[in-house]
Motif scaffolding. Structure first.
Motif, mmCIF file in Angstrom:
data_model
loop_
_atom_site.group_PDB
_atom_site.id
_atom_site.type_symbol
_atom_site.label_atom_id
_atom_site.label_comp_id
_atom_site.label_asym_id
_atom_site.label_seq_id
_atom_site.Cartn_x
_atom_site.Cartn_y
_atom_site.Cartn_z
ATOM 1 N N ARG A 1 17.066 -31.379 -5.714
ATOM 2 C CA ARG A 1 17.890 -31.050 -6.880
ATOM 3 C C ARG A 1 18.459 -29.639 -6.782
ATOM 4 O O ARG A 1 19.577 -29.376 -7.225
ATOM 5 C CB ARG A 1 17.079 -31.177 -8.168
ATOM 6 C CG ARG A 1 16.485 -32.555 -8.448
ATOM 7 C CD ARG A 1 17.499 -33.591 -8.920
ATOM 8 N NE ARG A 1 18.380 -34.060 -7.881
ATOM 9 C CZ ARG A 1 18.073 -34.965 -6.958
ATOM 10 N NH1 ARG A 1 16.863 -35.491 -6.922
ATOM 11 N NH2 ARG A 1 18.959 -35.356 -6.060
ATOM 12 N N SER A 2 17.683 -28.703 -6.225
ATOM 13 C CA SER A 2 18.147 -27.316 -6.114
ATOM 14 C C SER A 2 18.844 -27.040 -4.791
ATOM 15 O O SER A 2 19.226 -25.898 -4.516
ATOM 16 C CB SER A 2 16.969 -26.351 -6.287
ATOM 17 O OG SER A 2 16.014 -26.534 -5.257
ATOM 18 N N ARG A 3 19.011 -28.073 -3.955
ATOM 19 C CA ARG A 3 19.643 -27.954 -2.634
ATOM 20 C C ARG A 3 18.899 -26.930 -1.772
ATOM 21 O O ARG A 3 19.495 -26.130 -1.060
ATOM 22 C CB ARG A 3 21.117 -27.569 -2.748
ATOM 23 C CG ARG A 3 21.932 -28.474 -3.668
ATOM 24 C CD ARG A 3 22.001 -29.919 -3.189
ATOM 25 N NE ARG A 3 22.911 -30.700 -3.992
ATOM 26 C CZ ARG A 3 22.542 -31.506 -5.007
ATOM 27 N NH1 ARG A 3 21.258 -31.633 -5.306
ATOM 28 N NH2 ARG A 3 23.431 -32.187 -5.683
ATOM 29 N N GLU A 4 17.570 -26.987 -1.845
ATOM 30 C CA GLU A 4 16.720 -26.071 -1.098
ATOM 31 C C GLU A 4 16.340 -26.705 0.233
ATOM 32 O O GLU A 4 15.646 -27.712 0.278
ATOM 33 C CB GLU A 4 15.454 -25.759 -1.905
ATOM 34 C CG GLU A 4 14.431 -24.890 -1.186
ATOM 35 C CD GLU A 4 14.987 -23.527 -0.835
ATOM 36 O OE1 GLU A 4 15.236 -23.303 0.374
ATOM 37 O OE2 GLU A 4 15.170 -22.713 -1.751
ATOM 38 N N GLY A 5 16.809 -26.115 1.335
ATOM 39 C CA GLY A 5 16.542 -26.674 2.652
ATOM 40 C C GLY A 5 15.538 -25.893 3.470
ATOM 41 O O GLY A 5 15.194 -26.314 4.582
ATOM 42 N N SER A 6 15.059 -24.762 2.957
ATOM 43 C CA SER A 6 14.120 -23.956 3.728
ATOM 44 C C SER A 6 12.691 -24.394 3.433
ATOM 45 O O SER A 6 12.442 -25.389 2.754
ATOM 46 C CB SER A 6 14.322 -22.467 3.433
ATOM 47 O OG SER A 6 14.110 -22.199 2.072
ATOM 48 N N ALA A 7 11.724 -23.628 3.929
ATOM 49 C CA ALA A 7 10.315 -23.991 3.813
ATOM 50 C C ALA A 7 9.532 -22.775 3.343
ATOM 51 O O ALA A 7 10.083 -21.699 3.099
ATOM 52 C CB ALA A 7 9.794 -24.480 5.164
ATOM 53 N N GLY A 8 8.197 -22.952 3.233
ATOM 54 C CA GLY A 8 7.342 -21.842 2.841
ATOM 55 C C GLY A 8 7.360 -21.605 1.345
ATOM 56 O O GLY A 8 7.378 -22.540 0.542
ATOM 57 N N ILE A 9 7.377 -20.344 0.946
ATOM 58 C CA ILE A 9 7.342 -19.959 -0.468
ATOM 59 C C ILE A 9 8.780 -19.899 -0.971
ATOM 60 O O ILE A 9 9.424 -18.847 -0.965
ATOM 61 C CB ILE A 9 6.626 -18.609 -0.650
ATOM 62 C CG1 ILE A 9 5.227 -18.660 -0.006
ATOM 63 C CG2 ILE A 9 6.513 -18.252 -2.123
ATOM 64 C CD1 ILE A 9 4.552 -17.306 0.104
ATOM 65 N N VAL A 10 9.300 -21.041 -1.367
ATOM 66 C CA VAL A 10 10.718 -21.096 -1.745
ATOM 67 C C VAL A 10 10.961 -20.620 -3.170
ATOM 68 O O VAL A 10 12.100 -20.389 -3.575
ATOM 69 C CB VAL A 10 11.281 -22.524 -1.566
ATOM 70 C CG1 VAL A 10 11.173 -22.952 -0.115
ATOM 71 C CG2 VAL A 10 10.556 -23.520 -2.467
ATOM 72 N N GLY A 11 9.889 -20.465 -3.950
ATOM 73 C CA GLY A 11 10.018 -19.963 -5.304
ATOM 74 C C GLY A 11 8.681 -19.449 -5.794
ATOM 75 O O GLY A 11 7.627 -19.793 -5.262
#
Length: 720
Positions: free
Chosen positions: A99-109
């Motif tokens: 939904r947030s178009r988050e493609g990375s990994a780890g501590i994304v927020g």
């Protein structure tokens, strides 16, 4: 060493976003800024960092706790916390990232307490906390039931609330006393999570909010029982069960969303409002400035109410009603409250998009408000672009302003695209400009720059050279890109229009990296035109609302207008014109090739919505109305119905249609229906199915080869 090609670099760096600092939070006393950043321009794993800000002269403070010379400290490293293990994502977390178009990994927020002294975050479905002050507590795991989603510390930092397995739970910051505050009372019920349309369309990604005194929470209960079920399978793996997806398509039932005041002892009071009239819970705010504040919308989004909540009873009181005969938009940071309790909001008034504090209108038609960034008693920090009555149109620019008793004061100086985060005296100003790759994040104390947050993004292997201008009678914001080294003696070039062209999707920005892909296509031998026609954001309410009930006619007409307006000034071969796009841009590309084959000779159609009956309620009904009430509007704006495809003009133009088979936003059914309709009509096309790919294309090989295959198709289709 062999230099990477641009397609490979673009894919490997996730569009040059890896290594950039983001998600800034500044401490109210001005001592530090927390953020996430990966370790290089190709590292996907985001880590949690803190910048210790130098004290103001005369403050007498000092930096300690192992800070580097530039003040940056690594607080939490995902590789260390997982001991080198692979990250595992729950379905709920995958959905949040999609939904947030988050493609990375780890501590994304991450989330913080009021003092920005403690952070909480989920990693691989596990709950972690970390101290943010110099010498603060090292990262530690709190062993709780999982998988954990969206953990948030209480304002006083003593507790952490989080969602897990449909329940809303709370645990002490020391790891003791874990308990459920609200548990699902049905198989399709969740507590503390945002429903699909809230996260996808409303900008509300959360489902619970702490009280300022840390004694209670407002918690959303979502019941998806009424929502129709769709099934998304993976044809490449027929042994796997299809995923069941509750999807509220236009005209069908939404999830039932209600809100409760939940005490730490488990007591529960329903928050009462007319949910029949206002079914959409658009935003919730609970700050120390006053009672909880809700923004609720009617289903047709022509009416919305600002409500205050009595924490003792759950009763609501209407603070303000807004109406619009076309639709009401939602804006980041709006509504907000000043510390003294005045309502801060963005609204449309007298043809302009303005900032209001209480009953006062503080901006006029010279600015087009985009977001509220921070609300203080002395001023409000906002992001805005130039309004239609501005003396200088500043095409593609977005600036940060302070709006208050002193009037409107611009904070960002350089031409470009700017945003900011502010707390107390600290402002983190993030800027992207036309003549510098990537972004720059500078920390201001008051108006003085006191630090800069490092960025590890890679420098692109090419440089963009867009000409930004206003094209045609409608003065359409447009970028034109020609190949590097092009001279007039080279003759006219085949043309590629590269738009998004619809709501929420501005493409013409005064920033370098925005135009990288378009420049790369230009360097393959095309004159590339990016045009933000009516319906795209950033200019005026009338501009954005010109597409009401008519996506197809307005969007295509403005692309044609921009193209023809530029033909006399640029080397455009109008006998060889193609168009490409993704999502709404893919829909627009299909429309252009089908309805104006006299203008467009080929189209690359990426993840298109081909019949808006297949798209979600909140987005689609805002623009096209309810399908049961306006079926003719849906037919006219489709590319697969008789009005859309069969009525398309000749000659037939070649299309390359691309779609991820795992897309849960624009389902692949859209492409399959378009392909079937094209085949039945005898129209040339080719379909590129992407196995395991969602609406994003973060996979390196997929993203790289998509660019290469599009160029090959375009050159083949436009060959003389």
């Amino acid at each position: 060493m062999t230099e990477l090609s641009f397609p490979r670099q673009h894919a490997r760096t996730q569009r040059f976003t890896l290594g950039a600092p983001r998600a800034f939070v500044a401490s109210p006393e001005g001592g530090r800024v927390a953020f996430v950043r990966s370790g290089s321009g190709t590292d996907r794993a985001q880590a949690l960092w803190v910048l210790d800000v130098p004290p103001a002269p005369g403050d007498g403070g000092s930096r300690d706790g192992g800070a580097a010379a530039d003040g940056e400290r690594l607080v939490a490293d995902p590789a260390a916390l997982l001991a080198g293990g692979e990250e595992e994502l729950s379905p709920a977390e995958r959905a949040r990232r999609e939904r947030s178009r988050e493609g990375s990994a780890g501590i994304v927020g991450f989330a913080v307490d009021k003092a920005v002294a403690v952070a909480a975050f989920a990693l691989s479905g596990r709950l972690f906390t970390a101290g943010l002050t110099p010498g603060g507590a090292a990262p530690r795991e709190l062993v709780v039931p999982g998988p954990v989603v969206d953990p948030r510390p209480s304002p006083d930092g003593r507790l952490v609330a989080y969602a897990a397995q449909g329940a809303l739970r709370v645990v002490g910051a020391d790891g003791t006393g874990d308990r459920a505050l609200a548990e699902p009372d049905g198989p399709s019920v969740t507590w503390g999570l945002a429903e699909f349309v809230a996260a996808e369309e409303m900008g509300r990604s959360r489902g619970f909010w702490w009280s300022p005194d840390s004694a209670a929470l407002l918690v959303a209960r979502v019941d998806e029982t009424p929502v129709q079920r769709w099934w998304i399978g993976d044809p490449a793996h027929p042994d796997r069960r299809p995923a069941e997806v509750p999807y509220p398509a236009a005209g069908t039932d939404n999830a039932v969303v209600s809100l409760f005041l939940v005490g730490l002892d488990g007591t529960r009071r329903a928050v009462e409002w007319d949910a029949g009239r206002y079914p959409y819970l658009a935003d919730v705010l609970w700050s120390g400035a006053g009672q909880p504040l809700l923004l609720v919308q009617a289903r047709d989004q022509r009416e919305q109410a600002y409500l205050t909540v009595d924490p003792a009873t759950g009763a609501t009181r209407t603070l303000l009603l807004e109406e619009d005969r076309i639709w009401l938009d939602l804006f980041a940071g709006s509504p907000s409250l000043t510390p003294s309790g005045e309502l801060v909001r963005i609204t449309d008034e007298d043809g302009a998009r303005v900032l209001k504090v209480g009953d006062k209108t503080l901006t006029g038609a010279e600015l087009h408000l985009r977001a509220v960034l921070d609300a203080g008693d002395e001023d409000v920090l906002v992001a805005a672009s130039a309004g239609e009555q501005a003396a200088d149109p500043e095409i593609g620019e977005v600036h940060v302003y302070r709006v208050g008793a002193a009037g409107v004061v611009r904070v960002s100086a350089e031409p470009g695209v700017h945003t900011a985060v502010r707390a107390g005296e600290l402002t983190v100003l993030t800027s992207a400009v036309p003549d510098r790759p990537g972004g720059r994040s500078v920390v201001l104390r008051g108006t003085e720059a006191v630090a800069e947050v490092r960025s590890y993004t890679q420098a692109p292997v090419l440089t963009t050279r867009p000409r930004l201008l206003a094209a045609g009678e409608h003065r359409i914001p447009t970028a034109v890109l020609l190949p590097h080294g092009y001279t007039e003696g080279d003759g006219p070039l085949p043309v590629l229009l590269d738009p998004y062209g619809g709501p929420h999707g501005q493409r013409v920005y005064a920033a370098h990296n925005t135009h990288l892909v378009s420049q790369w296509f230009a360097d393959q031998g095309f004159a590339v035109i990016v045009a933000d026609g009516r319906g795209t954001p950033g200019r005026s309410p009338a501009w954005e609302k010109a597409i009401a009930f008519d996506f197809a006619g307005v969007s295509v007409a403005d692309q044609v207008e921009a193209l023809h307006a530029l033909a006399g000034s640029y080397p455009l071969d109008l006998d060889r014109v193609a168009i490409r796009g993704w999502s709404y841009g893919g829909y627009l590309a299909a429309l252009a090739a089908l309805r104006r084959p006299d203008v467009f000779h080929a189209a690359v159609v990426g993840a298109p919505v081909t019949d808006f009956r297949l798209y979600d309620t909140h987005y689609t009904e805002r623009y096209l109305g309810h399908p049961a009430e306006r079926p003719e509007v849906y037919d006219a704006n489709s590319v697969v119905t008789e009005a859309g495809l069969v009525g398309a003009a000749e000659p037939a133009r070649p299309m390359m249609i691309i779609h991820g088979l795992a897309d849960d936003n624009v389902l692949v059914a859209n492409t399959l229906r378009l392909s079937s309709a094209l085949l039945a009509a005898g129209r040339p096309h080719e379909v590129l199915p992407l196995s395991g790919v969602t609406h994003m294309t973060p996979q390196e090989q997929v993203a790289e080869n998509l660019l290469l295959l599009q160029v090959e198709f375009l050159k083949r289709s436009l060959a003389r």
